[in-house]
Design a protein around this motif. Structure first.
Motif, PDB file in Angstrom:
ATOM      1  N   LYS B  42       2.330   0.821   6.462  1.00 17.48           N
ATOM      2  CA  LYS B  42       1.079   0.423   5.800  1.00 17.48           C
ATOM      3  C   LYS B  42       0.781  -1.058   6.029  1.00 17.48           C
ATOM      4  CE  LYS B  42       2.688   1.572   1.745  1.00 17.48           C
ATOM      5  NZ  LYS B  42       4.070   1.948   2.114  1.00 17.48           N
ATOM      6  N   SER B  43       1.787  -1.902   5.792  1.00 22.88           N
ATOM      7  CA  SER B  43       1.578  -3.340   6.002  1.00 22.88           C
ATOM      8  C   SER B  43       1.288  -3.627   7.469  1.00 22.88           C
ATOM      9  CB  SER B  43       2.813  -4.135   5.570  1.00 22.88           C
ATOM     10  OG  SER B  43       3.042  -3.963   4.193  1.00 22.88           O
ATOM     11  N   THR B  44       2.014  -2.970   8.330  1.00 16.59           N
ATOM     12  CA  THR B  44       1.813  -3.192   9.766  1.00 16.59           C
ATOM     13  C   THR B  44       0.387  -2.840  10.167  1.00 16.59           C
ATOM     14  OG1 THR B  44       4.147  -2.703  10.134  1.00 16.59           O
ATOM     15  CG2 THR B  44       2.700  -2.631  12.055  1.00 16.59           C
ATOM     16  N   PHE B 170      -6.039  -5.553   1.137  1.00 15.39           N
ATOM     17  CA  PHE B 170      -5.103  -5.779   0.025  1.00 15.39           C
ATOM     18  C   PHE B 170      -3.800  -5.071   0.357  1.00 15.39           C
ATOM     19  CE2 PHE B 170      -9.265  -6.072  -1.914  1.00 15.39           C
ATOM     20  CZ  PHE B 170      -9.144  -7.104  -2.826  1.00 15.39           C
ATOM     21  N   ASP B 171      -2.693  -5.823   0.375  1.00 17.10           N
ATOM     22  CA  ASP B 171      -1.402  -5.206   0.660  1.00 17.10           C
ATOM     23  C   ASP B 171      -0.563  -5.152  -0.618  1.00 17.10           C
ATOM     24  OD1 ASP B 171       0.804  -4.108   1.758  1.00 17.10           O
ATOM     25  OD2 ASP B 171       1.162  -5.686   3.246  1.00 17.10           O
ATOM     26  N   GLU B 172      -0.591  -4.033  -1.280  1.00 17.39           N
ATOM     27  CA  GLU B 172       0.136  -3.849  -2.544  1.00 17.39           C
ATOM     28  C   GLU B 172      -0.058  -5.030  -3.490  1.00 17.39           C
ATOM     29  OE1 GLU B 172       3.933  -2.074  -2.554  1.00 17.39           O
ATOM     30  OE2 GLU B 172       3.852  -1.466  -0.455  1.00 17.39           O
ATOM     31  N   PRO B 173      -1.298  -5.305  -3.873  1.00 24.12           N
ATOM     32  CA  PRO B 173      -1.577  -6.535  -4.635  1.00 24.12           C
ATOM     33  C   PRO B 173      -0.968  -6.559  -6.030  1.00 24.12           C
ATOM     34  CG  PRO B 173      -3.524  -5.128  -4.554  1.00 24.12           C
ATOM     35  CD  PRO B 173      -2.516  -4.531  -3.607  1.00 24.12           C
TER      36      PRO B 173
HETATM   37 MG   LIG Z   1       4.371  -3.079   2.951  1.00 18.54          MG
END
Ligand SMILES: [Mg+2]
Ligand SMILES: Nc1ncnc2c1ncn2[C@@H]1O[C@H](COP(=O)(O)OP(=O)(O)O)[C@@H](O)[C@H]1O
Lengths: 225, 254
Positions: B42-44, B170-173
């Protein structure tokens, strides 16, 4: 029982004052050049391009692993023969101590820059900063704060190392002390006075540094954002 | 209007194929929630969209323009072009990544000031307006160290908004926040959604995704495993892996 008499030394205070001024001038200039040059060397060494990283690494290692006196003699006696430029004692000393400090500061800068969390680079880049902007605005200001103790230590070390320039007849504080002690036949008093001068300047500088550090620590950062 | 289009996006880390061919089109005003197990990429995916990571294969179109240029069968990216894209894509991180040596206002002004070259007066006005939007006008002069986690994340959101982004990532904010502080950040994000902002949101808050997202993606094995409306994906998942993932979020009730 030895009878202390500082009066003859006091009569040559002007010589000692000029010596102290010369020592401070050399130390200050070498520090200033050293920091600027050191930052350049650190950035080169951190660069992904080998043609930049390699020479920087070489300069840093050579100057960190050879004795200061050897470096000084090399620039004063050998450089004129090799490069063909005649150096005054001051210039030779300035070049030596600037590069030597730069080699030291390069490693301090590098450690400081590498100690900044990856998230800071990420946030800067995500805003659209290029590498230079991220360094200047985000990474270096934080790194420099962490470098202050190492910087002060170096400044103190350098001020003491500059006494080596007396060997190439640059009229620093120690050189002046030699002269005064020969004129007055009062070496004990002379060197006591000189030691006191070094102590006062260096101790004063470290007190100042500690206050700056405390002040920065109180301004709220130093903790992860 | 299409904001972003990904075609066949592939990203590997060494021998590890993290993204194996992502196709995704994001229209203006869409709010896309991205779900997936930890390590599913997901982050990638988000970091490939703003080119903090360079994709190995595939194409990214931003505002109708293909990013990079093709040469010798490989896509090349010029740093200058990527920097331009990042200016238009806001990113909010799990761990906030505020600049600790600047006040809240300083953080929010930094983009307009340094990146957009605005003057101080203009940047400060913008900074204060964005802080007010996230409900932190009174914290302008506070350093991050003196803010709660929820406040930090709202400052980080204001910092992204000050750049007028066409797309927000938004990355797991809320993953790094105390449970008590999650609500204020989700409230801020919801207000942005209601404003019609285009956003991609990686989250484990399934309830929030259900109520706020216009589309939900489930990422697994480096692919978009399932996608649809929140009701389709969260209430009646067709794939076994999606069902298992949702079942593992026990606290999720609609
Ligand atoms: Mg991540
Ligand atoms: N910079 C990196 N270098 C090497 N491997 C990475 C890097 N970033 C992520 N990975 C790997 O890629 C995979 C997906 O990571 P990530 O995108 O962070 O997953 P998620 O955000 O879904 O938890 C993981 O196996 C992780 O170890």
């Amino acid at each position: 029982m030895y009878r202390w008499d500082f009066a003859p030394v006091a009569a040559h205070l002007d010589l000692l004052a000029i010596g102290l001024f010369n020592t401070l001038r050399l130390t200050g200039a070498a520090l200033a050049f050293g920091v600027a040059l050191g930052l350049g060397l650190a950035l080169m060494r951190l660069s992904r391009r080998p043609w930049a990283a390699w020479p920087a690494g070489l300069v840093i290692e050579v100057f960190r692993t050879t004795p200061p006196l050897v470096q000084l003699f090399w620039f004063y006696f050998a450089a004129p023969l090799v490069v063909g430029v005649e150096m005054t004692p001051y210039l030779a000393a300035l070049v030596t101590f600037s590069i030597q400090s730069a080699a030291f500061f390069a490693e301090v800068f590098r450690a400081g820059i590498e100690s900044i969390e990856r998230g800071q680079w990420d946030a800067a880049r995500a805003l659209g900063m290029n590498r230079g902007q991220a360094l200047r605005r985000i990474v270096l200001p934080q790194a420099v704060k962490r470098m202050i103790p190492a910087f002060m230590e170096r400044a103190i070390e350098l001020m003491k190392t500059t006494t080596l320039v007396a060997t190439i007849s640059y009229a620093d504080l120690l050189f002046a002390a030699n002269e005064v002690s020969q004129k007055t036949f009062r070496p004990l008093e002379t060197y006591t006075a000189v030691a006191l001068a070094y102590f006062t300047v260096i101790y004063g500088a470290s007190l100042l540094a500690r206050r700056i550090e405390l002040r920065l620590a109180r301004s709220g950062e130093g903790t992860v954002g | 209007m299409t904001v972003l289009r990904l075609a066949g996006l592939v990203k590997r880390f060494g021998a590890n194929p993290v993204l194996r061919g992502i196709d995704l089109t994001v229209e203006r005003g869409e709010r896309i929630a991205i779900l997936g197990a930890s390590g599913s990429g997901k982050s990638t995916l988000l970091r490939c969209i703003n080119f903090m990571e360079l994709p190995d294969e595939g194409r990214v179109e931003f505002g109708g323009q293909v990013v990079g240029s093709e040469r010798d069968g490989r896509r090349r990216y010029a740093e200058r072009e990527l920097t331009q894209i990042r200016r238009q894509v806001g990113m909010v991180f799990q761990h906030f990544n505020l600049f600790p040596h600047m006040t809240a206002l300083g953080n929010v002004m930094e983009g307009p000031l340094t990146v957009l070259g605005q003057d101080r007066v203009q940047a400060e006005a913008r900074g204060r307006a964005e802080l007010a939007r996230v409900g932190l006008a009174d914290k302008a002069d506070a350093y991050p160290a003196h803010l709660s986690g929820g406040q930090k994340q709202r400052v980080a959101i204001a910092r992204a908004l000050a750049m007028d982004p066409a797309l927000l990532l938004f990355d797991e904010p809320t993953s790094a926040l105390d449970p008590a502080l999650v609500g204020e950040v989700l409230g801020t994000i919801r207000a942005l959604a209601e404003d019609g902002r285009t956003m991609l949101l990686v989250t484990h808050e399934l309830g929030f995704a259900y109520h706020v997202a216009s589309r939900v993606l489930f990422l697994a094995d480096g692919l978009i495993h399932e996608q649809g409306t929140p009701a389709e994906v969260l209430k009646e998942p067709r794939q076994a892996a999606t069902r298992a993932f949702i079942a593992s979020h026990k606290q999720f009730s609609l």
